[in-house]
Each structure stands twice: as C-alpha cells, then as structure tokens.
Design an enzyme around this catalytic site. Structure first.
Site, PDB file in Angstrom:
ATOM      1  N   CYS A 289     -11.603  35.956  95.731  1.00 54.01           N
ATOM      2  CA  CYS A 289     -12.588  36.816  96.408  1.00 54.01           C
ATOM      3  C   CYS A 289     -11.857  37.399  97.595  1.00 54.01           C
ATOM      4  O   CYS A 289     -11.897  36.859  98.696  1.00 54.01           O
ATOM      5  CB  CYS A 289     -13.782  35.991  96.850  1.00 54.01           C
ATOM      6  N   ASP A 313     -11.839  41.247  93.505  1.00 54.87           N
ATOM      7  CA  ASP A 313     -13.126  41.376  94.177  1.00 54.87           C
ATOM      8  C   ASP A 313     -14.056  42.090  93.215  1.00 54.87           C
ATOM      9  O   ASP A 313     -13.606  42.900  92.402  1.00 54.87           O
ATOM     10  CB  ASP A 313     -13.019  42.137  95.496  1.00 54.87           C
ATOM     11  N   CYS A 500     -16.791  30.709 105.563  1.00 56.57           N
ATOM     12  CA  CYS A 500     -17.038  30.961 106.991  1.00 56.57           C
ATOM     13  C   CYS A 500     -18.483  30.580 107.322  1.00 56.57           C
ATOM     14  O   CYS A 500     -19.204  31.338 107.939  1.00 56.57           O
ATOM     15  CB  CYS A 500     -16.754  32.425 107.347  1.00 56.57           C
TER      16      CYS A 500
HETATM   17  C1  LIG Z   1     -15.604  35.888 102.376  1.00 55.77           C
HETATM   18  S1  LIG Z   1     -15.326  37.464 101.681  1.00 55.77           S
HETATM   19  C2  LIG Z   1     -13.613  37.389 101.353  1.00 55.77           C
HETATM   20  C3  LIG Z   1     -12.739  37.680 102.547  1.00 55.77           C
HETATM   21  C4  LIG Z   1     -11.287  37.793 102.183  1.00 55.77           C
HETATM   22  N1  LIG Z   1     -10.821  36.606 101.467  1.00 55.77           N
HETATM   23  C5  LIG Z   1     -10.400  38.047 103.379  1.00 55.77           C
HETATM   24  O1  LIG Z   1      -9.881  37.087 103.939  1.00 55.77           O
HETATM   25  O2  LIG Z   1     -10.217  39.204 103.757  1.00 55.77           O
HETATM   26  C6  LIG Z   1     -16.026  37.257 100.116  1.00 55.77           C
HETATM   27  C7  LIG Z   1     -15.750  38.383  99.149  1.00 55.77           C
HETATM   28  O3  LIG Z   1     -16.181  37.930  97.879  1.00 55.77           O
HETATM   29  C8  LIG Z   1     -16.586  39.048  97.130  1.00 55.77           C
HETATM   30  N2  LIG Z   1     -17.384  38.531  96.015  1.00 55.77           N
HETATM   31  C9  LIG Z   1     -18.653  38.071  96.014  1.00 55.77           C
HETATM   32  N3  LIG Z   1     -19.005  37.668  94.773  1.00 55.77           N
HETATM   33  C10 LIG Z   1     -17.933  37.888  93.979  1.00 55.77           C
HETATM   34  C11 LIG Z   1     -17.666  37.692  92.604  1.00 55.77           C
HETATM   35  N4  LIG Z   1     -18.589  37.183  91.784  1.00 55.77           N
HETATM   36  N5  LIG Z   1     -16.455  38.029  92.130  1.00 55.77           N
HETATM   37  C12 LIG Z   1     -15.507  38.552  92.937  1.00 55.77           C
HETATM   38  N6  LIG Z   1     -15.700  38.770  94.250  1.00 55.77           N
HETATM   39  C13 LIG Z   1     -16.899  38.437  94.766  1.00 55.77           C
HETATM   40  C14 LIG Z   1     -17.321  39.909  98.131  1.00 55.77           C
HETATM   41  O4  LIG Z   1     -17.319  41.259  97.707  1.00 55.77           O
HETATM   42  C15 LIG Z   1     -16.486  39.684  99.392  1.00 55.77           C
HETATM   43  O5  LIG Z   1     -15.562  40.720  99.561  1.00 55.77           O
END
Ligand SMILES: C[S@@+](CC[C@H](N)C(=O)[O-])C[C@H]1O[C@@H](n2cnc3c(N)ncnc32)[C@H](O)[C@@H]1O
Length: 585
Positions: A289, A313, A500
């Site tokens: 993600c 993502d 987080c």
């Molecule tokens: C906590 S953020 C990630 C932050 C990133 N790891 C960083 O450090 O920049 C969570 C991410 O998970 C993505 N997300 C949510 N559900 C998802 C899924 N089923 N598959 C892939 N990505 C997903 C969201 O779009 C979001 O960008």
C-alpha cells in the site's frame, strides 16, 4: 492580548482572553474512549488525546543519500536559515535573535541531526508553538473573523494557507487586505445520536455573542491573517488563497520547492519503518500500500536503487503520485502498479500457464492498452510513435531493453500535463500500469503499511467518526491484506507491518492474529529502535461477546509503538517485524 469593548454586544475583556486561544479538546465516541482508557489507562489516554490535537513541534527531513549527503543538505539548509531566506521559502520559520546573538548560531539550533542511531540520513528542523496571539481587537469594534472547516484548520496548523473551499463563514464586511482572526468549526454532538458542524458555508459572522455557534469556537483560534480577497469573492470563486496567514499558533517549517529531489519531508516513524525492513541491494521488495511513495522511495534509496521495489496502490491517481516522486528522486528501481492489494497473489495455475515457476521473480503484468504516457521511476511506459501499443521505456542506462531515451524534463512535462486534466485523448491524467498480481513466494521482503483508522495522525481536531464497529472493520481488512503478504513473501524473507493509528485492535491484535495463525512467522527485534513497547493483555468488547487479544509479556519489546504524548513528539505509529520460516503449505 488587547481588550475587547465591554459593550452589551461584544464580549468582555476577561472572556476574550479565554476565547482567542488554542485549547482544543478532541472528541471521541464514548465507547471508543472507554476502550482506549482500558488499553492505556485514563491519564495516559488523556495525554495522548491532548497531544493528537496539536502538531509535532519539528519537521523531519529524510535526505536522498543517492543525490546528496546529510552534511551537504544540512549546510544548505543552514545557509538558507542564516541568510534568513528560509523564512521566505520555509513557511513560518523565524530566525530569532536572542541576546542580540549571532544569527548563524540561532540558525544552527534550528536545524540539527536526528539523535537516534541508525537514522544518520535524517535532519530535524525545529518549529515552535503553541504561541499566544494578540488578535488586536479595537474598542467598540468586533474582530473580523473567518471560520474554516476542520480539515482546512488541520492543514493550516501544519503550515498551509487558508484556501477558498475551506472557508465556512466570514464577517460581513471583510475586504481584501483586512486582518482576520481564523478559527475552526468542529463537529458537535447532536440530539439524535451523531455529530454535526452546524455552520453552513456562507454564514455571516457579526463577532457577537449572538452569532451562531459563537460559544463553540471558544479556544479554537488557530491564527491571524490577511484576507486575500473580499467576503463576496471568497464565496464566489471556486479556488485560490482566501487568507494569507501572518501569525500562527504553531510555526512549522514547510519546504515547498526547497532542495527538490534531495530531501523528503517524512514522519520519523515512517523513516524508521523503511529502515526496519532492512532492504538489501539486489533484492525484490513489495510495498503493498505504497502511495504516495514515502516509504517506497526510502526503501529504494536504502537499496542504492539496485534491485526491484514493486509499489502497489489501488488508487490510480495515487500510483501517479508514486511515479512522480520516484522520478523526482531519480529512482529507477521502483515499479508502480494499480492493484487491489487484497488480490495481489496471482493464482498459481494462471502463473504456470504463463510459464512461470512459483518463485519466478517477474511480476505478471497486464498489457497497458492506454494511449497515454506513464512513468515508473526512471522507467516510462510510452506510446510507440507509429502504433498504439505501449512499450516500456527506460530512462536509465541499466537496462538493455531501452527503446527510446526520455529526458527527465520531458517526463516531468508529461506528468504535469497529466495532472492538468484531460488532454487530446480525453485521458483523465494518464494511465498507470495495472497488474494481475504476483507469484506466491516471489518477494524477499514485504512491507504492509496498512490502510488504517489513522488515529495517530496529528494534528487531529475530531475523532468522533470512528466507532468500535468501524475500528473492527479496519482490523478485518488488515488481516486479509496480511494474509496476502504472507503468501507473497518467500521462506526466509521478512514482513514488516505498520500503521499510523493508536488503536491496539489494528496493531497488537494484528500481531496476535499473525503469530497464532502462521506458526512459521516469528516476531523479531527491530533496528533502529525509537518507539516504546507494545500493549500487553486483552480487552473484552461488544458486551463481552468478543475478546481482543494483544501481546504477551515477552513480545512487548519486539514491536515499536510511537506514542504522540512521549518526548519524541511524533505521530502515533506502530511497527512489527516478522521473520518468515519454512512455510507449511
Ligand atoms: C497508509 S497509506 C500508505 C502510505 C505509504 N506507504 C507511504 O509511506 O507513503 C495507505 C494506502 O493504502 C492504499 N490502499 C487502501 N486499500 C488498498 C488496497 N486494497 N489495495 C492497495 N492499496 C490500498 C490507499 O490508497 C493509501 O494510499
């Protein structure tokens, strides 16, 4: 603080002192508050809740050590601070002369190296606050005011200006250039169970106690600014800066356009997470993600851009953000795909029919049918000039498959065009590569930085939207993602799980699930270690129909829990690291 006129309409001076302050109280659903009280203890949770409503008092900068060095960046920043140029570019940062002292020395105390071992690529830039502000009201004259939405206020507290869509209400005669006090409207409990902001966009404020929601804004003043447009323009135009902030309760540096590509502004726990994963040059890493790519790029840099970082993502635009960041940082080992991480394991029979062994290291990709450009780190998918098929184009010289060199300026231009909306082909901002998933056991290390309730993010001015039920949904989702991570990592590999949030249900309970479900996983110690221990024990929920299990005593010190109320002053964050043994499938 200047006194207010003691007229029948305007509030008395003593009341004003309490009014024009920043003393927010974070609201939770009572059942959630009770649950956190059980997990942390009442006093500790009250401190966490208080800390969450305020921003951290410093900015953390990760240096791109492939483009520069920590010392070089530190000197550049100090140079900017000492020339007092940073206050222009680093929003809100002031070089204060103490005792008529030497400015350069003051600058030196603002920028310093991260004190924790293992984080030599990190610099801290000190901010300040909370400041007591003087809103300068005149006798017989109400303070001119702008009320902003909660999301807008959270951004302003982090150093942003007030933009038009964030303004909810404004005094009646505000003209461009007027000084305005900026406060925030926060959700309040309403009779039929729930929360509402109350103020509707366009509300006229008189600055009087008779104003709608006057009492609710007490203690919620986040600064003062100059109106960049009149009241009528604020509610007429769709975008633009409405108020330029001149005084802030918190002064925090923001680094727009400073040392682009050389530095990345990132929360300290996020920098730690990438380091804990300990990626090695030449390995194949999965970031499940990944957007906007903070940890992805940190991982690629730790690998010296050698090997492969697959970044997933589910959001198209967010994959674009990863690509843009990778390109800015000159990283070519990042391959980003749009994919639902819950479907990231390609079925074994499909993989076989494509001629791949289970442990094959190639991603199985769907062809991109799109006629637009997209970049993958230094690699770019592009339209062949004479056909509508997509070919992968490498802008580095590491790969012999290069078809055509595309300069970085061109890549950036393409990305800008994509960002600026539909082009000739009605392409809504370019397309990114989609993936149908990856073979089981095909990654050396997997990072699952899971989507979560985000209850650790600061500053946060309202937390009432989460219920015990919604928190449970997050944890179910995370377990499903974790199951995918377990399948994708090879025996002998590593999984790092992070969130987080301060919610033990998404943290310690996930670790419990992982260890109880997969006997070949072991929880292992982490380096660097900056956070504190995890929570031990369990909690009965939903009228005692469900017991949530957390950590055992001997496991607590193996995880890292970043506590927003601790002196490290970070967001709330959690990291667990697992070694993967021989799988018993
Ligand atoms: C906590 S953020 C990630 C932050 C990133 N790891 C960083 O450090 O920049 C969570 C991410 O998970 C993505 N997300 C949510 N559900 C998802 C899924 N089923 N598959 C892939 N990505 C997903 C969201 O779009 C979001 O960008």
């Amino acid at each position: 603080m200047d006194s207010h006129s003691p007229t029948s309409a305007a509030p008395p001076a003593a009341a004003e002192t309490a009014r024009y302050t920043y003393s927010p109280r974070l609201r939770w659903q009572p059942e959630v508050e009770e649950y956190f009280n059980t997990a942390y203890g009442r006093d500790h949770f009250a401190r966490i809740s208080e800390a969450l409503a305020h921003p951290s008092c410093y900015s953390c900068i990760r240096v791109n050590t492939l483009k520069s060095s920590t010392d070089a960046v530190m000197h550049k920043l100090l140079d900017l601070v000492c020339k007092n140029e940073l206050s222009a570019v680093i929003n809100g940062l002031e070089v204060v002369e103490l005792n008529g002292g030497d400015q350069s020395q003051e600058g030196c105390s603002l920028v310093h190296k991260c004190p924790y071992a293992g984080l030599e690529n990190v610099l801290f830039v000190q901010g300040s606050g909370p400041h007591v502000l003087h809103y300068g009201s005149q006798p017989d004259q109400a303070v001119k005011e702008v009320v902003v939405s909660r999301k807008c206020a959270e951004s302003v507290l982090r150093g942003a200006q007030v933009y038009v869509p964030g303004v909810l209400a404004c005094s009646s005669h505000v003209e461009k250039g007027d000084k305005v006090a900026v406060s925030v409207a926060i959700e309040q409990p309403v009779k039929e169970d729930g929360w509402a902001v109350g103020i509707t966009r366009g509300t006229v404020l008189q600055g009087l106690q008779s104003d709608a929601h006057y009492e609710e804004r007490k203690g919620l003043y986040i600064g003062q600014g100059t109106a960049a447009m009149s009241r009528s323009a604020i509610f007429r135009v769709p975008h633009g800066i409405a108020v330029e902030m001149t005084e802030r309760v918190y002064k925090l540096p923001s680094f727009n356009d400073v040392l682009e590509g050389e530095i990345f502004l990132q929360n300290l726990p996020s920098v730690v997470t990438a380091r804990v994963l300990d990626p090695q040059s030449g390995e194949r890493i999965l970031d499940m993600c990944a957007a906007p790519g903070g940890k992805t790029t940190a991982i690629a840099i730790l690998m010296r851009d050698e090997g492969e970082v697959v970044a997933l993502d589910r959001s198209h635009n967010k994959v674009m953000d990863i690509l843009k960041l990778a390109s800015e940082m000159d990283l070519s080992c990042i391959k980003a795909y749009k994919l639902d991480a819950l479907k990231s394991v390609r079925k074994t029979d499909e993989a076989r029919s494509l001629g791949m062994a289970d442990n094959h290291s190639e991603a199985i990709e769907t062809p991109t049918e799109d006629p637009c450009h997209a970049t993958v780190g230094g690699r770019s998918t592009s339209v062949d000039e004479d056909s509508s098929t997509t070919t992968v184009v490498f802008s580095d010289n590491k790969n012999l498959n290069s078809k055509r060199y595309i300069s970085k300026a061109e890549l950036r231009k393409n990305l800008r065009q994509m960002k600026n909306g539909p082009g000739r082909n009605n392409c809504s901002g370019g397309r990114v590569e989609k993936s149908k998933g990856f073979c089981p056991n095909s990654f050396d290390r997997v990072l699952l930085d899971a989507p979560c309730s985000a209850l650790g993010l600061r500053p946060r001015l309202f937390a009432g939207e989460e219920t015990l039920e919604s928190l449970k949904k997050h944890s179910k989702y995370q377990r499903k993602m974790f199951d995918q991570a377990v399948k994708l990592v090879r025996p002998g590999g590593v999984i790092v799980y992070s969130t987080c949030t301060i919610n033990p249900g998404e943290n310690e309970a996930l670790v419990r699930y992982a260890l109880d479900t997969y006997k070949f996983l072991s929880l292992v110690s982490q380096y660097p270690k900056v956070g504190g221990p995890g929570i031990v024990g369990s909690c009965e929920l939903f009228n005692k129909t469900y017991t949530e299990e957390w950590l055992r005593e001997d496991e607590a010190d193996l995880v890292q829990r970043f506590d927003p109320s601790s002196s490290v002053d970070t967001i709330g964050f959690f990291i667990a690291k697992f070694d993967v043994g021989e799988k018993d499938e």
